[in-house]
Design a protein around this motif. Sequence first.
Motif, PDB file in Angstrom:
ATOM      1  N   ALA A  85       2.266  26.732  11.523  1.00 10.91           N
ATOM      2  CA  ALA A  85       1.980  25.718  10.513  1.00 10.91           C
ATOM      3  C   ALA A  85       1.587  24.391  11.163  1.00 10.91           C
ATOM      4  O   ALA A  85       0.676  23.701  10.693  1.00 10.91           O
ATOM      5  CB  ALA A  85       3.210  25.534   9.623  1.00 10.91           C
ATOM      6  N   VAL A  86       2.264  24.037  12.245  1.00 13.54           N
ATOM      7  CA  VAL A  86       1.897  22.811  12.977  1.00 13.54           C
ATOM      8  C   VAL A  86       0.477  22.927  13.511  1.00 13.54           C
ATOM      9  O   VAL A  86      -0.290  21.957  13.500  1.00 13.54           O
ATOM     10  CB  VAL A  86       2.899  22.553  14.126  1.00 13.54           C
ATOM     11  N   ALA A  87       0.114  24.130  13.992  1.00 10.78           N
ATOM     12  CA  ALA A  87      -1.244  24.337  14.512  1.00 10.78           C
ATOM     13  C   ALA A  87      -2.279  24.136  13.416  1.00 10.78           C
ATOM     14  O   ALA A  87      -3.322  23.481  13.633  1.00 10.78           O
ATOM     15  CB  ALA A  87      -1.361  25.740  15.113  1.00 10.78           C
ATOM     16  N   LEU A  88      -2.041  24.679  12.211  1.00 16.14           N
ATOM     17  CA  LEU A  88      -2.978  24.499  11.105  1.00 16.14           C
ATOM     18  C   LEU A  88      -3.101  23.036  10.704  1.00 16.14           C
ATOM     19  O   LEU A  88      -4.195  22.530  10.425  1.00 16.14           O
ATOM     20  CB  LEU A  88      -2.528  25.345   9.908  1.00 16.14           C
ATOM     21  N   PHE A  89      -1.968  22.352  10.683  1.00 14.64           N
ATOM     22  CA  PHE A  89      -1.968  20.934  10.332  1.00 14.64           C
ATOM     23  C   PHE A  89      -2.760  20.126  11.372  1.00 14.64           C
ATOM     24  O   PHE A  89      -3.543  19.236  11.029  1.00 14.64           O
ATOM     25  CB  PHE A  89      -0.527  20.439  10.246  1.00 14.64           C
ATOM     26  N   TYR A 116      -0.357  18.399   4.575  1.00 15.53           N
ATOM     27  CA  TYR A 116      -0.152  19.720   5.182  1.00 15.53           C
ATOM     28  C   TYR A 116      -0.490  20.825   4.188  1.00 15.53           C
ATOM     29  O   TYR A 116      -1.154  21.819   4.530  1.00 15.53           O
ATOM     30  CB  TYR A 116       1.291  19.845   5.667  1.00 15.53           C
ATOM     31  N   THR A 117      -0.057  20.674   2.945  1.00 16.63           N
ATOM     32  CA  THR A 117      -0.362  21.677   1.921  1.00 16.63           C
ATOM     33  C   THR A 117      -1.864  21.814   1.732  1.00 16.63           C
ATOM     34  O   THR A 117      -2.394  22.922   1.585  1.00 16.63           O
ATOM     35  CB  THR A 117       0.303  21.283   0.587  1.00 16.63           C
ATOM     36  N   GLN A 118      -2.575  20.693   1.762  1.00 15.98           N
ATOM     37  CA  GLN A 118      -4.039  20.727   1.651  1.00 15.98           C
ATOM     38  C   GLN A 118      -4.656  21.461   2.836  1.00 15.98           C
ATOM     39  O   GLN A 118      -5.599  22.246   2.680  1.00 15.98           O
ATOM     40  CB  GLN A 118      -4.580  19.293   1.582  1.00 15.98           C
ATOM     41  N   ALA A 119      -4.101  21.237   4.041  1.00 14.41           N
ATOM     42  CA  ALA A 119      -4.630  21.905   5.237  1.00 14.41           C
ATOM     43  C   ALA A 119      -4.460  23.412   5.142  1.00 14.41           C
ATOM     44  O   ALA A 119      -5.359  24.185   5.490  1.00 14.41           O
ATOM     45  CB  ALA A 119      -3.927  21.375   6.485  1.00 14.41           C
ATOM     46  N   VAL A 120      -3.298  23.855   4.665  1.00 10.61           N
ATOM     47  CA  VAL A 120      -3.037  25.294   4.556  1.00 10.61           C
ATOM     48  C   VAL A 120      -3.930  25.926   3.509  1.00 10.61           C
ATOM     49  O   VAL A 120      -4.489  27.016   3.707  1.00 10.61           O
ATOM     50  CB  VAL A 120      -1.551  25.549   4.226  1.00 10.61           C
TER      51      VAL A 120
END
Length: 696
Positions: A85-89, A116-120
Amino acid sequence: MASQSEQLTAAEISRLAGVTRATVSNWRRRHPDFPQPSGGTEASPSYDRRRIEAWLAARGRLPARSSRDDLRAHLHGRTPCEAGAVALFTAHLAGLDARKRAQTATLDDDELTAMYTQAVSSTGPGGSGHVDVPATLLRSAADVTHEEGPLAVFDVLEEHTDAPLGIRGTHLTPEVLADLMAGLATSGGPRVRSVLDPACGSGRLLAATAAALTPGAGVHGQEYRPVTAAQAKTRLAETAPKVSVDVRTGDSLRHDAFPGLHVDAVVCNPPYGDRDWGHDELALDTRWAYGVPPRSEPELAWVQHALAHLAEGGHAVLLLPPATASRSSGRRIRAELLRQGALCAIIALPPGLAVPHHIGLHLWILRRSEAGRPGQDRVLLMDASDEAAADEPSGQGRTSDTGRLHATVLSTWQAFVAPTEFTEVPGTARAVPTIDLLDDLVDLSPARHVRTAPMVTPDAALRDVLELAERLKADVAALTEASEIGPLASAGEASRTWRSATVADLARGGALAVHRGTRAASADTPPTDLADRPVLRARDLLGGTRAGGDTRETRLADPVVIEAGDVLITQVVGPQGVATRVAGDDDAGCLLGNGVFLLRPDPARLNPWFLAGFVSAPDNVSQATTGSSTHQLVASRLRVPLLPLDEQTAYGQAFRKLHDLRASARNAATCADEMADLMATALSSGALLPHGAELP
């Protein structure tokens, strides 16, 4: 008990204090006030972070805390899903400009979580899905991104992950090869405006290719590990911000993320030796236009996958193991590639450029024929396996040599695709008619086809043989001289005995210092003054050669500069024991490589040749070796006799003569092999005539 996130292992303490693990072990033994373990196991204890930091601060050993340190602390004990998740963010942050990145660090927790939710949600199909992540962890990643750039976050994530780098045969593509493959893919044909890497890994190869494209070009990548896919997306955003990037997650062979996509170029360093590539479930796949790949030929599946995504006239460049060109199980597909004109070139590279380092890999260049136009009726076969070694007399010319390799390969390829007829380079490159390759074996190994003609003229062959003969005479004379090891005396009825001390005891007493070359966990660059220094590797010690490593390929933790008089010894114990030598002027100034111990004696107390002779003695090495399958030397357990310096000097002179004897024998054997090979080639090719033979 402290929570898992407040615990530190010995390795993490060494990173925190900027020292080696051996130093942390010394602190534990020598300082009674060093904090006691508060967790972990007896073999791998862990310590309370606050107590360790207080102990280090009291001794001035605690460096200023950086944003990377905070991120490491927040990642400790987190699950792989949270790391993903950190990588996606971070990949999302990489797409923002510097001003927006700076603003991110000022957001409150709710705003960070919303970002973060937008990034995912923007990852699309194949994404890892939403995972609840603390805002403090997101803020740490944002701080690192703002201060050092998003790729620095992935350096920390690589330290955190437990997955081996070479999982499923995947390995990083070195910059040297990435640049070469990018050059081959973007030259020799129409302008490239779109590119695909179906196994893009961390994106190094794809980024090198994207950097050569015009703004607005389409760059596509697929990688089955979500964290690595996010790293690739981040690298592309940093290195090629003007191209259109689309990196997706998934297994390209089983679940192609780009069905129907056709691009101008495909570049790929696919996983090799992966028998679980989906042979059974993909048996009827429409991509197998040249034949169904056998289970043992995953590389030929990747070749056809690349061809399936090429637009008409497009080129694909793949890095493949040499067996792909010759294995009997793949000869039918190779033959069909030839018949349909899809195979343009195979280029054999020197060993050591990429993993596995002991094998010279091949570059395959393929082309999708245009409708109504026949494919190639000739294939460029090039053997560049000796290219990088040609200008390396000192073992320190790696940068210039790889630059020469790049120029030679690229110019040969461009000459092959030029409208004019290609001129053969004897012993290196030939344009071989397709019909000549369609035999029972369909062996496309370049050396088999380009090494058939003599590489030297008869006069040059004679000159080289005579020069080698003179060199061999000099080496034999040196060997004869070295065999005069001087007068020796018997110790009498019983062997001499002496008191001895371990290397660890001598180190505690200040008689010597012990260092070990270790590979860095992250991709941090070495200090500027050390960046261009060669690295002395274990293979250099074993081969008796000068330092030949490169700091760009061998990242070192705590680089140690070798000094004349240092005793160097390999960590791995082979069938013949360990390799040892005393550093001379050629070694001084080089960096200590991974898997090599360095013992630095106090010259007023220890003679270096005396030390080298005794620590490499077979009995001594045997009692200081651990491990079952791979034998590792524990240098601290080696024992050294306690003798006066004048007696040490006498022993040291004897050990130095033995070292010279081994070196002379190795040089003579090498020269004899080289001369025999050259004579055999020259005689069998007709360049030289033996005594008594006459020209007709």
